[in-house]
Write an enzyme that holds these catalytic residues in place. Structure first.
Site, PDB file in Angstrom:
ATOM      1  N   SER A   1      44.552  46.566  36.129  1.00 56.63           N
ATOM      2  CA  SER A   1      45.000  46.560  34.734  1.00 56.63           C
ATOM      3  C   SER A   1      45.989  47.702  34.486  1.00 56.63           C
ATOM      4  O   SER A   1      46.825  47.630  33.587  1.00 56.63           O
ATOM      5  CB  SER A   1      43.810  46.718  33.791  1.00 56.63           C
ATOM      6  OG  SER A   1      42.827  45.764  34.106  1.00 56.63           O
TER       7      SER A   1
ATOM      8  N   HIS B   1      40.425  39.724  38.475  1.00 57.24           N
ATOM      9  CA  HIS B   1      39.172  39.381  37.785  1.00 57.24           C
ATOM     10  C   HIS B   1      38.872  37.892  37.932  1.00 57.24           C
ATOM     11  O   HIS B   1      37.723  37.492  38.087  1.00 57.24           O
ATOM     12  CB  HIS B   1      39.283  39.682  36.281  1.00 57.24           C
ATOM     13  CG  HIS B   1      39.450  41.130  35.950  1.00 57.24           C
ATOM     14  ND1 HIS B   1      40.635  41.669  35.514  1.00 57.24           N
ATOM     15  CD2 HIS B   1      38.565  42.150  35.986  1.00 57.24           C
ATOM     16  CE1 HIS B   1      40.470  42.946  35.280  1.00 57.24           C
ATOM     17  NE2 HIS B   1      39.238  43.278  35.562  1.00 57.24           N
TER      18      HIS B   1
ATOM     19  N   LEU C   1      42.115  41.292  31.551  1.00 60.59           N
ATOM     20  CA  LEU C   1      41.890  40.515  32.773  1.00 60.59           C
ATOM     21  C   LEU C   1      43.198  40.159  33.477  1.00 60.59           C
ATOM     22  O   LEU C   1      44.218  39.907  32.848  1.00 60.59           O
ATOM     23  CB  LEU C   1      41.122  39.231  32.435  1.00 60.59           C
ATOM     24  CG  LEU C   1      39.759  39.428  31.760  1.00 60.59           C
ATOM     25  CD1 LEU C   1      39.084  38.072  31.540  1.00 60.59           C
ATOM     26  CD2 LEU C   1      38.849  40.354  32.553  1.00 60.59           C
TER      27      LEU C   1
END
Ligand code: PAF
Length: 265
Positions: free
Chosen positions: A184, A35, A31
């Site tokens: 990510s 997010h 995360l």
């Protein structure tokens, strides 16, 4: 509260659904602030919020890519703790795909070009797991990032086509101060590649303003390859049509990392 079993989740969610709106934020973990902006939107738009963390093997194109995907459960839980989510669902792969699992959800049309053409099977994996997560959580609303614009359109199409009782909401892409879309994958960029990566968003903005030469500009900035960089119909992802919203979508490689981005255009 961390849950790992579908039955536990279903029991809780059934009770919550009787009391109010159940919201879902599906993630694959690792995360970042992007997010967390989905979670904040969900907190504002639902009475109960479930975040799922599941690295879905069915949407990866190669075992090596699946293997490389970061698993950061403890850090993810720590990031979610202050946001007050009601449940974090972290199932094992066998919990989601038990022996004998034999169903796949395949979307045509919007799922075929771009990522669909370059990553065969990817959207079937996404559509299948998202349908399952909707079923497991019985969510009334679900939040997805606009960063994966085509994925968002695929999910909207699927929900409409299958009459799934879920409202799908998109959340705008968060960017670092230099314009790079949060992802990510950014953690895998070398310092040199990270320094050059904002050229993607910069060239997309120039292209949206009518400038030509974006692909050559990106190669000159240090990108190795541009997989696609073109205007599409924002909803169908087909060719742009007069009078309809357009989206400029891009996928490009830098320092061995594949970046995707999109903007309204
Ligand atoms: O966008 C993602 O992180 C994934 O594709 C999703 C929606 C969680 C399905 O695995």
């Amino acid at each position: 509260m961390i849950l790992r079993r579908v039955e536990e989740l279903r029991t809780l969610a059934r009770g919550w659904k009787r009391e109010g709106v159940v919201g879902l934020v599906p993630t694959m973990g690792a995360l970042h602030a992007g997010h967390l902006s989905l979670v904040r939107a969900a907190k504002a738009g639902a009475d109960r919020v479930i975040v799922t963390i599941f690295v879905n093997p069915r949407q990866f194109n190669s075992p090596a890519d699946l293997e490389k995907y970061p698993r950061t459960e403890a850090a993810d839980a720590a990031l979610l703790a202050p946001l007050g989510v009601d449940a974090i669902f972290i199932p094992a792969p066998e919990e989601v795909y038990p022996p004998g699992f034999a169903t796949e959800v395949t979307v045509q049309g919007v799922a075929l070009p771009l990522e669909g053409a370059l990553r065969p099977g990817h959207f079937a994996g996404v559509a299948t797991v998202v349908t399952k997560l909707f079923g497991m959580t019985q969510a009334d609303r679900a939040w997805f990032g606009e960063k994966d614009w085509q994925q968002l359109q695929v999910i909207r199409r699927m929900v409409a086509d299958l009459n799934l009782p879920v409202e799908v909401l998109g959340v705008p892409t968060l960017r670092d101060p230099d314009g790079l879309a949060m992802s990510s994958r950014n953690a895998r960029l070398s310092p040199e590649a990270r320094a050059a990566a904002p050229a993607l968003y910069a060239w997309m903005q120039r292209m949206a303003a009518g400038e030509t030469g974006a692909e050559a500009g990106l190669l000159a900035a240090g990108f190795e390859r541009v997989e696609y960089l073109a205007f599409h119909d924002a909803e169908t992802l087909g060719p742009p049509r007069p009078g309809r919203p357009r989206r400029l979508l891009a996928a490009a490689w830098i320092g061995g990392v594949r970046l995707i981005d999109n903007i309204a255009a």
